[in-house]
Design a protein around this motif. Structure first.
Motif, mmCIF file in Angstrom:
data_model
loop_
_atom_site.group_PDB
_atom_site.id
_atom_site.type_symbol
_atom_site.label_atom_id
_atom_site.label_comp_id
_atom_site.label_asym_id
_atom_site.label_seq_id
_atom_site.Cartn_x
_atom_site.Cartn_y
_atom_site.Cartn_z
ATOM 1 N N PHE A 9 39.446 29.102 31.909
ATOM 2 C CA PHE A 9 39.551 30.552 31.730
ATOM 3 C C PHE A 9 38.189 31.220 31.682
ATOM 4 C CE2 PHE A 9 44.030 31.380 29.815
ATOM 5 C CZ PHE A 9 44.586 30.943 31.007
ATOM 6 N N VAL A 10 37.296 30.611 30.893
ATOM 7 C CA VAL A 10 35.979 31.225 30.688
ATOM 8 C C VAL A 10 35.206 31.262 32.011
ATOM 9 C CG1 VAL A 10 33.795 31.034 29.488
ATOM 10 C CG2 VAL A 10 35.916 30.536 28.283
ATOM 11 N N SER A 11 35.270 30.154 32.714
ATOM 12 C CA SER A 11 34.563 30.085 33.997
ATOM 13 C C SER A 11 35.104 31.133 34.972
ATOM 14 C CB SER A 11 34.716 28.678 34.570
ATOM 15 O OG SER A 11 34.664 28.711 35.982
ATOM 16 N N GLN A 12 36.435 31.227 35.021
ATOM 17 C CA GLN A 12 37.031 32.201 35.946
ATOM 18 C C GLN A 12 36.651 33.623 35.567
ATOM 19 O OE1 GLN A 12 40.998 30.356 35.805
ATOM 20 N NE2 GLN A 12 41.233 31.200 37.863
ATOM 21 N N LEU A 13 36.735 33.920 34.254
ATOM 22 C CA LEU A 13 36.382 35.279 33.811
ATOM 23 C C LEU A 13 34.921 35.573 34.117
ATOM 24 C CD1 LEU A 13 38.250 35.605 30.404
ATOM 25 C CD2 LEU A 13 38.706 36.800 32.542
ATOM 26 N N PHE A 14 34.058 34.584 33.859
ATOM 27 C CA PHE A 14 32.629 34.777 34.101
ATOM 28 C C PHE A 14 32.379 35.097 35.579
ATOM 29 C CE2 PHE A 14 28.663 32.797 35.566
ATOM 30 C CZ PHE A 14 27.766 33.603 34.883
ATOM 31 N N TRP A 15 32.964 34.289 36.454
ATOM 32 C CA TRP A 15 32.709 34.507 37.872
ATOM 33 C C TRP A 15 33.382 35.767 38.390
ATOM 34 C CZ3 TRP A 15 28.850 32.613 40.349
ATOM 35 C CH2 TRP A 15 28.262 31.449 39.871
ATOM 36 N N LEU A 16 34.534 36.104 37.781
ATOM 37 C CA LEU A 16 35.183 37.370 38.143
ATOM 38 C C LEU A 16 34.268 38.539 37.812
ATOM 39 C CD1 LEU A 16 37.726 38.914 39.086
ATOM 40 C CD2 LEU A 16 38.403 39.012 36.691
ATOM 41 N N VAL A 17 33.709 38.513 36.578
ATOM 42 C CA VAL A 17 32.827 39.607 36.169
ATOM 43 C C VAL A 17 31.620 39.683 37.093
ATOM 44 C CG1 VAL A 17 31.258 40.354 34.342
ATOM 45 C CG2 VAL A 17 33.560 39.609 33.755
ATOM 46 N N VAL A 18 31.030 38.516 37.388
ATOM 47 C CA VAL A 18 29.831 38.497 38.244
ATOM 48 C C VAL A 18 30.162 39.059 39.621
ATOM 49 C CG1 VAL A 18 28.231 36.985 39.454
ATOM 50 C CG2 VAL A 18 28.727 36.588 37.043
ATOM 51 N N THR A 19 31.214 38.490 40.266
ATOM 52 C CA THR A 19 31.487 38.908 41.648
ATOM 53 C C THR A 19 31.965 40.354 41.699
ATOM 54 O OG1 THR A 19 33.664 37.897 41.407
ATOM 55 C CG2 THR A 19 31.999 36.628 42.566
ATOM 56 N N PHE A 20 32.850 40.702 40.760
ATOM 57 C CA PHE A 20 33.404 42.058 40.804
ATOM 58 C C PHE A 20 32.339 43.102 40.520
ATOM 59 C CE2 PHE A 20 35.780 45.728 39.294
ATOM 60 C CZ PHE A 20 36.739 45.830 40.273
ATOM 61 N N SER A 21 31.474 42.845 39.556
ATOM 62 C CA SER A 21 30.436 43.848 39.263
ATOM 63 C C SER A 21 29.463 43.953 40.418
ATOM 64 C CB SER A 21 29.661 43.537 37.976
ATOM 65 O OG SER A 21 30.231 42.509 37.285
ATOM 66 N N PHE A 22 29.122 42.802 41.015
ATOM 67 C CA PHE A 22 28.238 42.863 42.178
ATOM 68 C C PHE A 22 28.877 43.713 43.276
ATOM 69 C CE2 PHE A 22 27.278 41.301 46.426
ATOM 70 C CZ PHE A 22 25.912 41.533 46.468
ATOM 71 N N LEU A 23 30.168 43.435 43.543
ATOM 72 C CA LEU A 23 30.853 44.164 44.617
ATOM 73 C C LEU A 23 30.906 45.663 44.307
ATOM 74 C CD1 LEU A 23 32.430 43.830 47.267
ATOM 75 C CD2 LEU A 23 34.508 43.745 45.908
ATOM 76 N N LEU A 24 31.267 45.978 43.048
ATOM 77 C CA LEU A 24 31.365 47.387 42.649
ATOM 78 C C LEU A 24 30.027 48.084 42.824
ATOM 79 C CD1 LEU A 24 33.019 49.663 41.360
ATOM 80 C CD2 LEU A 24 32.346 48.800 39.135
#
Lengths: 164, 246
Positions: A9-24
């Protein structure tokens, strides 16, 4: 079900935040302004073109109107000129005609006067000759001599009325 | 689940496999197939959106037209649901839409990983929307934002019944938003895998489930788009609620 395994969960959330914020961030600051600029530019060009087209159309309409107006006035002028020259021709024709008429009637009058005079002369001559002939005849046939006046009167009498 | 059990399970495709171990204190930040899938999604979107409009052509190429169409699609969606004040939130809604859409589409590639089929990912996205919209509502209206729970024109004696219902429905927004996407992806991919199993087990008659898989793949691509659209439009509607209350 692997979805409910909290191990990653933590890994997925971390990478989600990283990729999504970069994309945004990337889309917000770089890509979307580019697209909106292109769209805006195109919209401007299109509306400019439409404006120019409208302006040109009005100009063309004005020119068309001007041409129409000039054509109408030219037509009017032409028909005026035709009318005027027609009238002028008619007048000239009538004038010439009446002049010729006058000349002709004058000549006819003159000629008829001459004819009348000639006729009178001839008549006079004829009556004189009749007188002479009568005088000669009477002198030859009888010794009675008549003066000119008497003879003339009897001739006129014979000419106008029936012989009695 | 032991490895021998999951070997041929239709849920095996959802297994997370760590590829590069990264640990930060107690936190496991490993690069997994899920994070690879997210990174691929983001790379595809950024490359596509950036390079398709690179020429900034007035008469667009096909690729440029595609990114302009997606731009217009979301802009129009936002304008229809929120109105002109919604322009501020356009990048966010566009990012959500593209992220979910391309994530779903990347998941449609055989042997790839679908990160939107994980409830934790969809729930995190929905939570961002929910928390963001709630903060936005309070910034915009202060405590007056609570009037969102009061339906106008209703007799006062109905309020004790309806306010709890409204509160519950408000609080269940992130759950419905995330479960909808997660369940659609999960069901679709599981179904594809189940029928793929039939192809192998039926032998010669396997062409029947194979034909079904082909048709189902088309349907799944439709659902991939539809779920991204639903996610985006619900985000717009929540933003509209926060901005305009009722």
């Amino acid at each position: 079900m692997p979805q409910l395994n909290p191990e990653f969960f933590v890994s997925q959330l971390f990478w989600l935040v990283v990729t999504f914020s970069f994309l945004l961030f990337f889309l917000w600051k770089i890509s979307l302004p580019r697209i909106s600029k292109v769209l805006e530019k195109r919209q401007n060009i299109i509306s400019n073109d439409i404006e120019t087209a409208k302006k040109l159309q009005t100009e063309a309409e004005q020119i068309q109107n001007e041409i129409d107006r000039q054509l109408t006035s030219a037509r009017d002028q032409a028909s005026n000129i035709i009318k005027k020259s027609n009238l002028k021709l008619k007048n000239t024709f009538a004038k010439e005609l009446s002049k010729i008429d006058n000349d002709l009637s004058k000549k006819i009058d003159e000629t008829s006067v001459i004819i009348e005079n000639n006729k009178k002369d001839s008549l006079n001559k004829i009556s004189n000759q009749i007188l002479e002939i009568t005088k000669l005849i009477t002198a030859k046939l009888s010794s009675v001599s008549f003066n000119d006046k008497e003879i003339k009167a009897s001739i006129t009498k014979a000419q106008s009325g029936p012989i009695n | 689940m032991s490895s021998s059990e999951t070997k041929h399970s239709p849920l095996e495709q959802f297994e997370i496999i760590p590829l590069i171990d990264i640990k930060s204190g107690n936190l496991d930040l490993s690069v997994t197939n899920s994070s690879i899938s997210m990174i691929i999604t983001v790379v595809i979107i950024t490359l596509f959106i950036t390079f398709s409009v690179n020429t900034r052509a007035i008469v667009p190429s096909r690729l440029q037209l595609l990114s302009e169409l997606s731009y217009d699609f979301i802009a129009q969606l936002l304008k229809d649901t929120v109105g002109n004040e919604g322009r501020k939130y356009f990048p966010f809604v566009f990012t959500i839409f593209m992220f979910v859409l391309i994530g779903n589409m990347v998941g449609m590639i055989p042997y790839s990983f679908t990160f939107t089929s994980h409830i934790i990912v969809t729930f995190a996205l929905a939570a961002v929307v929910f928390i963001g919209v709630t903060i936005l509502g309070f910034i915009k209206h202060g405590f007056h934002y609570f009037s969102l729970f009061i339906i106008p024109g209703l007799p006062w004696y109905m309020l004790p019944l309806l306010i709890p219902i409204e509160v519950i429905s408000y609080l269940s927004r992130p759950i419905s938003l995330s479960v909808r996407l997660f369940a659609n992806m999960l069901a679709g991919h599981t179904l594809l895998k189940v029928f793929a199993g039939f192809v192998v087990s039926l032998g010669f008659a396997g062409f029947l489930p194979l034909a079904f898989i082909v048709a189902l793949t088309g349907l799944e691509i439709l659902i991939a788009f539809l779920q991204a659209y639903v996610f985006a439009i619900l985000t717009c509607l929540y933003i509209n609620d926060a901005l305009h209350l009722h």
